[in-house]
Motif scaffolding. Structure first.
Motif, mmCIF file in Angstrom:
data_model
loop_
_atom_site.group_PDB
_atom_site.id
_atom_site.type_symbol
_atom_site.label_atom_id
_atom_site.label_comp_id
_atom_site.label_asym_id
_atom_site.label_seq_id
_atom_site.Cartn_x
_atom_site.Cartn_y
_atom_site.Cartn_z
ATOM 1 N N ARG A 60 0.824 -1.208 0.000
ATOM 2 C CA ARG A 60 0.000 0.000 0.000
ATOM 3 C C ARG A 60 0.861 1.262 0.000
ATOM 4 O O ARG A 60 0.564 2.220 -0.716
ATOM 5 C CB ARG A 60 -0.954 -0.006 1.186
ATOM 6 C CG ARG A 60 -1.972 -1.123 1.141
ATOM 7 C CD ARG A 60 -2.782 -1.110 -0.129
ATOM 8 N NE ARG A 60 -3.900 -0.205 0.013
ATOM 9 C CZ ARG A 60 -5.055 -0.354 -0.591
ATOM 10 N NH1 ARG A 60 -5.253 -1.369 -1.411
ATOM 11 N NH2 ARG A 60 -6.009 0.510 -0.414
ATOM 12 N N ALA A 61 1.907 1.279 0.798
ATOM 13 C CA ALA A 61 2.793 2.452 0.827
ATOM 14 C C ALA A 61 3.442 2.654 -0.541
ATOM 15 O O ALA A 61 3.544 3.791 -1.027
ATOM 16 C CB ALA A 61 3.857 2.280 1.910
ATOM 17 N N SER A 62 3.840 1.571 -1.167
ATOM 18 C CA SER A 62 4.467 1.650 -2.487
ATOM 19 C C SER A 62 3.481 2.154 -3.521
ATOM 20 O O SER A 62 3.821 2.991 -4.370
ATOM 21 C CB SER A 62 5.001 0.276 -2.893
ATOM 22 O OG SER A 62 5.942 -0.180 -1.953
ATOM 23 N N GLN A 63 2.254 1.650 -3.471
ATOM 24 C CA GLN A 63 1.228 2.119 -4.399
ATOM 25 C C GLN A 63 0.937 3.601 -4.199
ATOM 26 O O GLN A 63 0.685 4.319 -5.169
ATOM 27 C CB GLN A 63 -0.066 1.334 -4.223
ATOM 28 C CG GLN A 63 -0.017 -0.067 -4.782
ATOM 29 C CD GLN A 63 -1.369 -0.749 -4.647
ATOM 30 O OE1 GLN A 63 -1.852 -0.984 -3.547
ATOM 31 N NE2 GLN A 63 -1.982 -1.054 -5.783
ATOM 32 N N ASN A 64 0.976 4.056 -2.961
ATOM 33 C CA ASN A 64 0.679 5.461 -2.682
ATOM 34 C C ASN A 64 1.683 6.420 -3.302
ATOM 35 O O ASN A 64 1.360 7.585 -3.516
ATOM 36 C CB ASN A 64 0.581 5.705 -1.172
ATOM 37 C CG ASN A 64 -0.725 5.201 -0.603
ATOM 38 O OD1 ASN A 64 -1.710 5.032 -1.308
ATOM 39 N ND2 ASN A 64 -0.745 4.956 0.696
ATOM 40 N N VAL A 65 2.904 5.952 -3.570
ATOM 41 C CA VAL A 65 3.873 6.816 -4.256
ATOM 42 C C VAL A 65 3.916 6.511 -5.750
ATOM 43 O O VAL A 65 4.778 7.008 -6.453
ATOM 44 C CB VAL A 65 5.290 6.741 -3.632
ATOM 45 C CG1 VAL A 65 5.283 7.258 -2.219
ATOM 46 C CG2 VAL A 65 5.877 5.354 -3.716
ATOM 47 N N ILE A 91 14.907 0.009 2.756
ATOM 48 C CA ILE A 91 15.980 0.816 2.162
ATOM 49 C C ILE A 91 16.363 0.259 0.796
ATOM 50 O O ILE A 91 16.511 0.997 -0.177
ATOM 51 C CB ILE A 91 17.199 0.874 3.112
ATOM 52 C CG1 ILE A 91 16.849 1.699 4.352
ATOM 53 C CG2 ILE A 91 18.426 1.438 2.400
ATOM 54 C CD1 ILE A 91 17.870 1.595 5.475
ATOM 55 N N ARG A 92 16.493 -1.057 0.714
ATOM 56 C CA ARG A 92 16.851 -1.695 -0.560
ATOM 57 C C ARG A 92 15.749 -1.478 -1.597
ATOM 58 O O ARG A 92 16.022 -1.192 -2.758
ATOM 59 C CB ARG A 92 17.087 -3.181 -0.337
ATOM 60 C CG ARG A 92 17.627 -3.892 -1.538
ATOM 61 C CD ARG A 92 18.056 -5.295 -1.181
ATOM 62 N NE ARG A 92 18.474 -6.008 -2.362
ATOM 63 C CZ ARG A 92 18.647 -7.301 -2.412
ATOM 64 N NH1 ARG A 92 18.480 -8.036 -1.329
ATOM 65 N NH2 ARG A 92 19.019 -7.880 -3.527
ATOM 66 N N ALA A 93 14.503 -1.590 -1.170
ATOM 67 C CA ALA A 93 13.380 -1.361 -2.081
ATOM 68 C C ALA A 93 13.385 0.079 -2.577
ATOM 69 O O ALA A 93 13.190 0.341 -3.776
ATOM 70 C CB ALA A 93 12.063 -1.683 -1.386
ATOM 71 N N SER A 94 13.625 1.001 -1.688
ATOM 72 C CA SER A 94 13.676 2.412 -2.063
ATOM 73 C C SER A 94 14.763 2.656 -3.102
ATOM 74 O O SER A 94 14.562 3.388 -4.067
ATOM 75 C CB SER A 94 13.933 3.265 -0.821
ATOM 76 O OG SER A 94 14.095 4.611 -1.176
ATOM 77 N N GLU A 100 13.220 5.366 -10.933
ATOM 78 C CA GLU A 100 11.898 5.472 -11.563
ATOM 79 C C GLU A 100 11.114 6.653 -11.006
ATOM 80 O O GLU A 100 10.475 7.397 -11.751
ATOM 81 C CB GLU A 100 11.101 4.185 -11.365
ATOM 82 C CG GLU A 100 9.735 4.247 -12.021
ATOM 83 C CD GLU A 100 8.972 2.939 -11.948
ATOM 84 O OE1 GLU A 100 7.744 3.007 -12.016
ATOM 85 O OE2 GLU A 100 9.587 1.872 -11.848
ATOM 86 N N LEU A 101 11.162 6.845 -9.701
ATOM 87 C CA LEU A 101 10.450 7.979 -9.093
ATOM 88 C C LEU A 101 11.044 9.305 -9.566
ATOM 89 O O LEU A 101 10.305 10.247 -9.870
ATOM 90 C CB LEU A 101 10.493 7.891 -7.572
ATOM 91 C CG LEU A 101 9.625 6.805 -6.954
ATOM 92 C CD1 LEU A 101 9.864 6.721 -5.450
ATOM 93 C CD2 LEU A 101 8.154 7.040 -7.240
ATOM 94 N N ASN A 102 12.362 9.387 -9.647
ATOM 95 C CA ASN A 102 12.999 10.621 -10.124
ATOM 96 C C ASN A 102 12.623 10.911 -11.568
ATOM 97 O O ASN A 102 12.374 12.057 -11.935
ATOM 98 C CB ASN A 102 14.516 10.548 -9.958
ATOM 99 C CG ASN A 102 14.932 10.701 -8.511
ATOM 100 O OD1 ASN A 102 14.203 11.239 -7.691
ATOM 101 N ND2 ASN A 102 16.110 10.198 -8.177
#
Length: 155
Positions: A60-65, A91-94, A100-102
């Motif tokens: 859910r947190a991942s989907q929210n971003v 941390i590894r997931a981030s 991709e987020l950038n």
């Protein structure tokens, strides 16, 4: 208020839904996608390990971003089944999707800037606008939103 004892090792789908705030239909979908796992009782009922609560929170947190489920699944694949996400995992997931987020942020900023430029004439026609696309240079690239998807806006 949840009636599930704190030391319960397995949760039913209803309990997992209640505790996570995620509808049971979404949990079944996550399971079909391989994001979460359950065992089946002799009566064919789903039972989720308690650590699934943390996995669902991570999803859910991942989907929210804005991370797509397919990418979330790739990252969850490095987590051993039955293990809860740890701080090191987060941390590894981030790190896995920072790029991709950038890139998404850069695309959104480019779109914002292009639309801001276009307010000047109000025509909103990238194909014909002399300010945004002089002499229809973008037509040479074929159809599609080239200014919105390219790395650098054409001038």
């Amino acid at each position: 208020m949840s009636t599930v004892p704190w030391n319960t090792k397995e949760l039913t789908i209803g309990e997992l839904s209640e505790r996570s705030g995620v509808p049971a239909s979404a949990l079944r979908f996550y399971e079909r996608q391989g994001l979460i796992h359950s065992r089946r009782t002799t009566g064919n009922q789903r039972r989720y390990h308690r650590t699934t609560l943390r996995v669902v929170a991570f999803i859910r947190a991942s989907q929210n971003v804005g991370i797509p489920l397919s990418v979330i699944g790739e990252v969850l694949a490095i987590l051993p089944e039955g293990a809860a996400p740890t701080e090191q995992f987060w941390i590894r997931a981030s790190d896995c999707w920072r790029e991709e987020l950038n890139a998404r942020i850069e695309r959104l900023e480019r779109m914002r800037d292009l639309f801001t430029e276009c307010i000047g004439c109000g025509c909103l026609s990238f194909g014909q606008c002399a300010l945004v696309n002089p002499r229809d240079q973008l037509a040479e690239k074929g159809s599609g939103p080239h200014r919105l998807t390219s790395e650098a806006p054409a001038r």
